[in-house]
Design a protein around this motif. Sequence first.
Motif, short mmCIF file in Angstrom:
data_model
loop_
_atom_site.label_atom_id
_atom_site.label_comp_id
_atom_site.label_asym_id
_atom_site.label_seq_id
_atom_site.Cartn_x
_atom_site.Cartn_y
_atom_site.Cartn_z
N PHE B 13 0.70 -1.15 0.01
CA PHE B 13 0.14 0.00 -0.34
C PHE B 13 0.87 1.35 0.09
O PHE B 13 2.10 1.40 0.48
N TYR B 14 0.38 2.18 -0.69
CA TYR B 14 0.86 3.52 -0.46
C TYR B 14 -0.21 4.47 0.12
O TYR B 14 -1.45 4.52 -0.58
N GLY B 15 -0.25 4.68 1.66
CA GLY B 15 -1.46 5.23 2.07
C GLY B 15 -2.45 4.26 2.05
O GLY B 15 -2.31 2.99 2.48
N GLY B 37 6.18 -5.47 -17.43
CA GLY B 37 4.87 -5.17 -17.32
C GLY B 37 4.94 -3.53 -17.64
O GLY B 37 5.70 -2.99 -17.68
N ARG B 38 3.56 -3.13 -17.95
CA ARG B 38 3.32 -1.72 -18.62
C ARG B 38 3.60 -0.79 -17.34
O ARG B 38 3.87 -0.98 -16.13
N ASN B 39 3.47 0.59 -17.88
CA ASN B 39 3.77 1.48 -16.72
C ASN B 39 2.85 1.45 -15.69
O ASN B 39 1.57 1.35 -16.02
N GLY B 40 3.24 1.57 -14.42
CA GLY B 40 2.15 1.81 -13.29
C GLY B 40 1.55 0.47 -12.88
O GLY B 40 0.78 0.44 -12.05
N VAL B 41 2.09 -0.86 -13.36
CA VAL B 41 1.50 -1.93 -12.81
C VAL B 41 2.15 -2.30 -11.49
O VAL B 41 1.57 -3.18 -10.67
N GLY B 42 3.08 -1.46 -11.13
CA GLY B 42 3.66 -1.79 -9.64
C GLY B 42 4.71 -2.56 -9.59
O GLY B 42 5.31 -2.98 -8.41
N LYS B 43 5.66 -2.60 -10.62
CA LYS B 43 6.98 -3.00 -10.67
C LYS B 43 7.98 -2.40 -9.54
O LYS B 43 8.44 -3.11 -8.55
N THR B 44 7.94 -1.17 -9.60
CA THR B 44 8.66 -0.35 -8.63
C THR B 44 8.33 -0.42 -7.13
O THR B 44 8.92 -0.60 -6.17
N THR B 45 6.80 -1.07 -7.03
CA THR B 45 6.55 -0.93 -5.76
C THR B 45 6.88 -2.43 -5.08
O THR B 45 6.79 -2.41 -3.97
N VAL B 46 6.98 -3.30 -6.12
CA VAL B 46 7.76 -4.48 -5.58
C VAL B 46 9.04 -4.26 -4.69
O VAL B 46 9.22 -4.58 -3.84
N PRO B 85 18.18 1.64 -8.10
CA PRO B 85 16.79 2.27 -8.20
C PRO B 85 16.52 2.94 -9.60
O PRO B 85 17.27 3.34 -10.17
N GLN B 86 15.07 3.04 -9.91
CA GLN B 86 14.80 3.73 -11.04
C GLN B 86 15.20 5.04 -10.83
O GLN B 86 15.13 5.57 -9.63
N GLY B 87 15.49 5.71 -11.79
CA GLY B 87 16.07 7.05 -11.82
C GLY B 87 17.56 7.30 -11.21
O GLY B 87 18.00 8.23 -10.97
N ASP B 159 15.96 -1.72 -11.42
CA ASP B 159 14.74 -1.35 -11.91
C ASP B 159 14.65 -0.16 -12.98
O ASP B 159 15.13 0.86 -13.06
N GLU B 160 14.17 -0.84 -14.10
CA GLU B 160 14.48 -0.09 -15.51
C GLU B 160 15.82 0.65 -15.68
O GLU B 160 15.72 1.97 -15.96
N PRO B 161 16.77 -0.05 -15.81
CA PRO B 161 18.45 0.44 -15.80
C PRO B 161 18.36 1.07 -17.29
O PRO B 161 19.49 2.00 -17.35
N GLU B 191 12.08 -4.44 -16.37
CA GLU B 191 12.36 -3.61 -17.80
C GLU B 191 11.02 -3.53 -18.56
O GLU B 191 10.15 -4.52 -18.65
N GLN B 192 11.08 -2.59 -19.42
CA GLN B 192 10.07 -2.26 -20.48
C GLN B 192 10.62 -2.72 -21.94
O GLN B 192 9.87 -2.86 -22.79
N ASN B 193 12.14 -2.62 -22.09
CA ASN B 193 12.70 -2.87 -23.14
C ASN B 193 13.10 -4.42 -23.41
O ASN B 193 14.01 -4.94 -22.92
N1 LIG Z 1 4.32 7.30 -3.69
C1 LIG Z 1 3.20 6.83 -4.33
N2 LIG Z 1 2.07 7.18 -3.59
C2 LIG Z 1 1.03 6.80 -4.05
N3 LIG Z 1 0.83 5.83 -5.25
C3 LIG Z 1 2.02 5.82 -5.71
C4 LIG Z 1 3.08 6.21 -5.40
N4 LIG Z 1 3.88 5.37 -6.21
C5 LIG Z 1 3.53 4.97 -6.93
N5 LIG Z 1 1.98 5.12 -7.10
C6 LIG Z 1 1.08 4.28 -7.76
O1 LIG Z 1 1.28 2.81 -7.72
C7 LIG Z 1 1.24 2.39 -9.06
C8 LIG Z 1 2.29 1.43 -9.23
O2 LIG Z 1 3.26 2.37 -9.26
P1 LIG Z 1 4.84 1.68 -9.70
O3 LIG Z 1 5.79 2.84 -9.58
O4 LIG Z 1 5.01 0.64 -9.03
O5 LIG Z 1 4.74 1.28 -11.19
P2 LIG Z 1 5.82 0.79 -11.97
O6 LIG Z 1 5.25 -0.59 -12.60
O7 LIG Z 1 7.12 0.71 -11.53
O8 LIG Z 1 5.68 1.98 -13.43
P3 LIG Z 1 6.94 2.44 -14.18
O9 LIG Z 1 7.21 1.40 -15.24
O10 LIG Z 1 6.37 3.76 -14.78
O11 LIG Z 1 7.88 2.69 -13.31
C9 LIG Z 1 0.75 3.37 -10.03
O12 LIG Z 1 -0.45 3.24 -10.07
C10 LIG Z 1 1.20 4.83 -9.25
O13 LIG Z 1 0.43 5.83 -9.74
#
Ligand SMILES: Nc1ncnc2c1ncn2[C@@H]1O[C@H](COP(=O)(O)OP(=O)(O)OP(=O)(O)O)[C@@H](O)[C@H]1O
Lengths: 283, 234
Positions: B13-15, B37-46, B85-87, B159-161, B191-193
């Motif tokens: 969870f974020y919040g 996985g596509r943008n925003g699926v939660g890869k970085t969240t893992v 890390p990403q970035g 993370d997306e190097p 990766e997305q590449n």
């Molecule tokens: N700090 C945060 N607070 C709230 N929501 C967030 C936060 N960071 C990411 N999210 C949301 O969590 C979801 C997953 O984000 P995440 O960064 O894990 O995606 P991703 O797969 O790494 O995407 P990308 O390929 O763009 O890096 C997205 O919907 C994003 O908007």
Amino acid sequence: MLTINLFNGLVYGTLLIVMCSGLALIYGLRRVVNFAHGSLYMLGAYIGYSVAAHADFWVALFVAPAVMAAIGVVLDRYGFRLLQDRDPLTVVLVTFGLLLVIEDFVQTVWGKSNLSLATPDALNFAVNLFGTQVPAYRIGVIVVGAAVALGLSLWLRFSRYGLFVRAASTDPTTTSMQGVNTDALSAGVVGLGTALAGLAGVVSAPFMSLSPSMSADVIIDSFVVVVIGGLGSLAGAFIAAMVLGMVQAVGAVYLPDASVLLPFVLMVAILIWRPAGFAGSRT
Amino acid sequence: MTALLKVDRINAFYGAAHILHNLSLEVRAGERVALIGRNGVGKTTVVNTLLGLARLGEGQIRFRDSEIRKPRPYLAAQHSIVVVPQGRRIIANLTVEENLVLGAATGRKGPWTVPEIYKLFPILQERAHTPGTALSGGQQQMLAVGRALMANPSLILLDEPTEGLAPVIVDQLATIFNRVADQGTALLLIEQNMSLVVRVAHRYLAMAKGAVVASGEVNNSRDGLKDLEAHIMV
Ligand SMILES: Nc1ncnc2c1ncn2[C@@H]1O[C@H](COP(=O)(O)OP(=O)(O)OP(=O)(O)O)[C@@H](O)[C@H]1O
Ligand SMILES: [Mg+2]
């Protein structure tokens, strides 16, 4: 007259350096502007006074900072760590509350009247400096301040933990991701910063009388220094502390009526010239 | 053999936003796994959940034999798992060399030292005493990889190097990733590449909406590439 004032300005500048290094270190790691730092300085002075009364000054010189270091570690663990991501107003209110608590504690334990600590015998003599007699003790104060400034700079620049502190001051999360336990590091750094406030307190006790209001002047000047130097920048704070000490000394000779205002005039002038302070790079 | 990293049905969870839903994955010693996985699926969240930067709800995280109940950013590195890390997150007030030395914070001994990193990325030696963030994007990515290697880790999470890097730099990094993996370090490549994925990974996990929805062997052929790309199509 000017020589003795400049000399006293130098003494006060070095005391401010010791104070401000603590403030800057704590701000760097925890992003907490610690309004209670002046009260910690005062508490250090009073603890030093009591230890000196039961043992002697030289014991107090080590015991007071050590006690303050322990207080700092507790303060970090149960205070600053919880305040990390809070909004600045909460931080201000909590550290201001702490200031009131410490002042009350000091009044309860040591009373409201002024106390004074005798200059240690070994340094109770005068030295001739460019034809002016100056107390040897104050030269000792300058030596302590210079040693703190030099020691801290070398430690930050060249040691492994110094590297961690510099890294964590910029990006604590990434630093932690490298395996640095930033919680423990911050506790250590806040302990060190608090010990330095305590050290400034004991060192100043023999030439500034102890009173529950002694924290006010120092904390205001310390904030002026930290703002002028650039928040979180040690080098900036060192320069600013010396400049402030000197400006007050010269001001006391040529503008005696305005000398209390000079720190603020200096602060405003510098902030107009460089809004982030001399060495500040961030907002 | 126990896994270096085992994530079992985690929720994160974020919040109040529930991002990961019963996600599981496992990486064993020496493996090369891609997480796509596509943008925003939660890869970085893992990654963020492993580091304690996103809140862990139900589920279990294990670094080797230790269960991590309260993840903190430094625990992963202390268990020999490091993140690029990403970035990139190069530390701005440190020089290139200091950024590398910081990577060795755990003090774990192994093949990677500052001179070895300089052999891998000679440009970093040329720029050793400049501020880390004065480097170009590609050089900063090299620095981020070098910093991670300095920990002598058994697993690197990337993370997306190659995000935003020129193709020649991507090629160079692919070679390096393979070299590092050949020496026995496990990789989890986010990766997305997909052309990079087929060159580096042996196995993939595809994510959608905060969960792993497909997995399999990576087949380094034109069809293999097409199959993988299907997972990141909109
Ligand atoms: N700090 C945060 N607070 C709230 N929501 C967030 C936060 N960071 C990411 N999210 C949301 O969590 C979801 C997953 O984000 P995440 O960064 O894990 O995606 P991703 O797969 O790494 O995407 P990308 O390929 O763009 O890096 C997205 O919907 C994003 O908007
Ligand atoms: Mg991402």
